[in-house]
Write a protein that holds these residues in place. Structure first.
Motif, PDB file in Angstrom:
ATOM      1  N   VAL A   1      -7.323   3.983  -5.650  1.00 49.43           N
ATOM      2  CA  VAL A   1      -6.511   3.388  -4.579  1.00 49.43           C
ATOM      3  C   VAL A   1      -7.389   2.473  -3.718  1.00 49.43           C
TER       4      VAL A   1
ATOM      5  N   VAL B   1      -6.664  -1.413  -3.014  1.00 48.86           N
ATOM      6  CA  VAL B   1      -6.493  -1.920  -1.643  1.00 48.86           C
ATOM      7  C   VAL B   1      -7.435  -3.100  -1.403  1.00 48.86           C
TER       8      VAL B   1
ATOM      9  N   TYR C   1       0.820  -1.217   0.000  1.00 44.47           N
ATOM     10  CA  TYR C   1       0.000   0.000   0.000  1.00 44.47           C
ATOM     11  C   TYR C   1       0.859   1.274   0.000  1.00 44.47           C
ATOM     12  N   ASP C   2       2.147   1.123  -0.116  1.00 47.41           N
ATOM     13  CA  ASP C   2       3.026   2.296  -0.145  1.00 47.41           C
ATOM     14  C   ASP C   2       3.293   2.735  -1.579  1.00 47.41           C
ATOM     15  N   GLY C   3       3.501   4.011  -1.770  1.00 50.61           N
ATOM     16  CA  GLY C   3       3.842   4.510  -3.107  1.00 50.61           C
ATOM     17  C   GLY C   3       2.699   4.357  -4.089  1.00 50.61           C
ATOM     18  N   THR C   4       1.494   4.709  -3.671  1.00 50.07           N
ATOM     19  CA  THR C   4       0.323   4.439  -4.519  1.00 50.07           C
ATOM     20  C   THR C   4       0.259   5.363  -5.742  1.00 50.07           C
TER      21      THR C   4
ATOM     22  N   VAL D   1       0.549  -1.431   7.160  1.00 53.49           N
ATOM     23  CA  VAL D   1       0.129  -0.048   6.882  1.00 53.49           C
ATOM     24  C   VAL D   1      -1.390   0.066   7.062  1.00 53.49           C
ATOM     25  N   ASN D   2      -1.811   1.013   7.860  1.00 56.50           N
ATOM     26  CA  ASN D   2      -3.253   1.230   8.056  1.00 56.50           C
ATOM     27  C   ASN D   2      -3.855   1.949   6.857  1.00 56.50           C
ATOM     28  N   VAL D   3      -4.977   1.458   6.391  1.00 54.19           N
ATOM     29  CA  VAL D   3      -5.650   2.114   5.273  1.00 54.19           C
ATOM     30  C   VAL D   3      -7.137   2.245   5.592  1.00 54.19           C
ATOM     31  N   ASN D   4      -7.675   3.419   5.391  1.00 49.53           N
ATOM     32  CA  ASN D   4      -9.095   3.648   5.643  1.00 49.53           C
ATOM     33  C   ASN D   4      -9.841   3.658   4.305  1.00 49.53           C
TER      34      ASN D   4
ATOM     35  N   ASP E   1       3.698  13.085   7.795  1.00 47.25           N
ATOM     36  CA  ASP E   1       2.253  12.934   7.862  1.00 47.25           C
ATOM     37  C   ASP E   1       1.776  12.439   6.499  1.00 47.25           C
ATOM     38  N   PRO E   2       1.298  11.195   6.406  1.00 49.80           N
ATOM     39  CA  PRO E   2       0.938  10.648   5.096  1.00 49.80           C
ATOM     40  C   PRO E   2      -0.204  11.412   4.430  1.00 49.80           C
TER      41      PRO E   2
ATOM     42  N   HIS F   1      12.064   5.920   5.558  1.00 38.33           N
ATOM     43  CA  HIS F   1      12.522   7.283   5.821  1.00 38.33           C
ATOM     44  C   HIS F   1      11.771   7.887   6.982  1.00 38.33           C
TER      45      HIS F   1
ATOM     46  N   MET G   1     -11.834   6.611   1.717  1.00 42.65           N
ATOM     47  CA  MET G   1     -11.450   6.855   0.319  1.00 42.65           C
ATOM     48  C   MET G   1     -12.672   6.778  -0.591  1.00 42.65           C
TER      49      MET G   1
END
Lengths: 401, 232
Positions: A363, A367, A147-150, A280-283, A230-231, A226, A287
């Motif tokens: 996204v 997901v 889920y990173d770098g979407t 990774v938390n995803v809501n 704040d995402p 890194h 979305m």
């Protein structure tokens, strides 16, 4: 210092917490892997007020024994300098390109100053293909959570691959290796008063290299971790900046990308391995809600930007059960946005501002689809998305002029 | 009897004929001026269109967004034709004014001088209205997009509010420039605008309690269930 073989560039702005580690990794990398080369580390800073420059100036590895490095690099020096021009990473890079040209550097590597996972091997992997194998540009290949770098996964990677015909997995990775020749080429371009100097330097470097037929490879760098950011930090601005850079480059290189009919991988160097990545938390619910709000409030603007059939397909998504944003629809959305941006159907900033809810809709769909997929399955799924971009490229090319 | 006829009828007729004879050359010169104006206007229009097209200014106008902006205002002509039309009418109106002056009729002269004194106000008012329309649309759309992306549920309403506010401000300014109900318009604007703001404040305060509660609750929930995706 009249000349150098290797330049390691670190752009920075208030990175006092992390930059010391990056400097040590760079010094260890050069010492371990290029002991006979004359190397220089350049920190190009944007006016930090937290002591970043002082930390770079005083950070050095005195004892190499714990690193099992016997031979000390005697020809390693540092330049800590503020950059001039428009504030941004691009201006910092310009300073480094300029220093590389003045010193007649053979190979350069640039790494982000907030990296926590950088190791000395990164320097070897980014520099050696240039120094020994005559490559001009080395892009990073990271292990990232699915889920990173979407933005990279759903837009930048597939569109760069479809347009320019090279499978560059991280076109905006931020950590690159490149030849002195390419640095000089970058410097010759008159873009330093534009948004490239402010943002979008990563995609500009990649696209410029690929569109001008420089030799390109990838380096497997492992996990990229890194400093926490704040995402949710102004996603819309981030998306606008990156996508506008892609579209701007599409205008500049329209003659080149229209001729590209097939895609091919680039050589990947480095020992590949897998690691466990932090969950990774995803809501997803939020979305989908944002997508629905976009359809309700921005629908009249989407209607002007999207082709009628694409708009109808997007409208149909709201009622789809189960929720699924199909690849073909998504690719048409991106291509229609590129065409609308190119044709200036309204303010270009407004065009891209309306993309955020659509992006979140895609996204959310990815997901949901990838919930139980492992890394290989995710890559296969992204390949399918890439094929959709490639398959629909004629749709874009026919309408571009 | 003859002298009475002379005094009451023939004398005024002779006088009228004399004035008509005096006026005819001026009328003729006015008509010639109008004809010259028509020819000059057409020539300059053609020249203007040719020059602008030679400089490829039409495509440049499309590129910088002037073409789409004009189309939004209902102007479908390309820049060259539009400029040509403007030049045509400017030249023609200039010749018409000269022609009217050449008639040397006191009433017409008075009307013309008044018209010239008022003309700058009309031009500036039209500019203010045009600018207000464009700025209102731009700011309204920018607000709407920003608010939707910030997940504000009344984004559409606020976007419209911004746009209409700019329209109202521009219209008030234009009317003030034209001197129409100068004080009335200003007072009316202040009352209406102040009233809208007050009404909105009360509406939000009383009617919006639930919406505000929902918003805060949603934000707190989002904070708990925050996305950790790094998009780049």
């Amino acid at each position: 210092m009249g000349s150098a073989d290797i330049l390691i560039g670190i752009p920075s702005f208030n990175n006092a917490d992390t930059i010391g580690h990056v400097v040590r990794a760079a010094q260890a990398g050069v010492t371990k892997y290029f002991p006979d080369a004359k190397a220089i580390l350049v920190n190009s800073d944007g006016g930090s007020t937290d002591g970043t420059q002082e930390i770079v100036a005083r950070t050095a590895i005195d004892d190499f024994n714990p690193l099992l490095i016997k031979r000390k690099q005697e020809m390693f020096s540092k330049i800590v300098t503020p950059y001039h021009g428009i504030p941004g990473k691009g201006s910092a890079f310009r300073t480094m390109f300029d220093i590389a040209r003045r010193l007649g550097v053979k190979a350069c590597a640039v790494v982000d100053s907030d990296l926590r996972s950088i190791t000395p091997e990164w320097i070897d992997l980014l520099i050696r293909p240039v120094l020994e194998l005559d490559f001009d540009f080395v892009t990073p290949h990271y292990l990232r959570h699915k889920y990173d770098g979407t933005i990279t996964n759903s837009i930048i990677y597939p569109i760069t691959r479809a347009l320019y015909g090279r499978h560059i997995r991280q076109p905006i990775g931020g950590d690159f290796g490149f030849s002195g020749r390419l640095a000089e080429f970058y410097l010759s371009k008159d873009v330093w008063g534009t948004d490239v100097a402010r943002f979008g330097i990563d995609i500009w470097m990649t696209t410029t290299a690929v569109a001008n037929d420089f030799r390109i490879s990838e380096a497997f760098l492992g996990a990229k971790i890194h400093a926490a950011k704040d995402p949710g930090a102004d996603l819309s601005a981030m998306l606008t900046q990156v996508v506008s850079s892609v579209f701007m480059l599409m205008e500049e290189y329209s003659e080149q990308w229209k001729l590209v009919k097939e895609t091919r991988p680039v050589p990947l160097f480095g020992f590949q391995f897998s690691v466990g990545l932090e969950p990774v938390n995803v809501n997803v619910e939020r979305m989908i809600h944002m997508f629905g709000a976009g359809l309700r409030d921005l629908g009249h603007l989407w209607e002007k930007i999207l082709a009628p059939e694409t708009f109808r397909a997007v409208q149909g998504l709201a009622e789809s059960e189960p929720y699924r944003f199909h690849d073909d629809t998504w690719v048409r959305v991106i291509y229609d946005y590129a065409l609308a941006w190119h044709g200036k159907v309204m303010s270009q900033e407004h065009i891209l501002g309306t993309l955020t809810p659509l992006y979140l809709g895609k996204v959310a769909s990815l997901v949901i689809e990838l919930e139980s997929s492992n890394a290989d399955e995710v890559e296969r799924r992204l390949s399918e998305l890439c094929y959709a971009y490639e398959k629909l490229k004629p749709y874009l090319a026919e309408r571009w002029s | 009897m003859q002298s009475i006829v002379d005094t009451l009828i023939l004398e005024p007729i002779r006088g009228f004929l004399q004035e008509l004879l005096n006026f005819l050359p001026r009328l003729l010169s006015s008509l010639v001026l109008v004809l010259c104006g028509l020819v000059a206007a057409w020539l300059l229009k053609t020249l203007c269109i040719w020059v602008i097209r030679s400089l490829t200014a039409d495509s440049l106008a499309e590129k910088v967004g002037l073409g789409p902006a004009l189309r939004k205002l209902g102007v479908k002509d390309p820049l060259s034709r539009l400029t040509g039309r403007i030049v045509y009418w400017l030249v023609l109106i200039s010749f018409l004014i000269i022609a009217l002056n050449a008639l040397a009729v006191p009433t017409v002269e008075d009307l013309l001088s008044r018209f010239f004194l008022y003309l700058p106000n009309v031009i500036v008012a039209v500019l203010v209205l045009t600018l207000g329309y464009l700025v209102g649309n731009f700011l309204g759309r920018a607000s709407l997009i920003t608010l939707v992306n910030a997940d504000v549920s009344i984004a559409s309403f606020l976007g419209r509010f911004v746009r209409i506010t700019v329209y109202i401000i521009a219209t008030t300014m234009a009317l003030e420039l034209l001197g129409i109900g100068k004080d009335t318009v200003l007072v009316a604007f202040a009352i209406v605008f102040g009233g809208i703001v007050l009404a909105l404040s009360i509406a939000f305060g009383i009617g919006g309690q639930k919406a505000a509660g929902d918003y805060i609750e949603r934000k707190l929930r989002e904070e708990r269930e925050k996305d950790e995706i790094t998009h780049i």
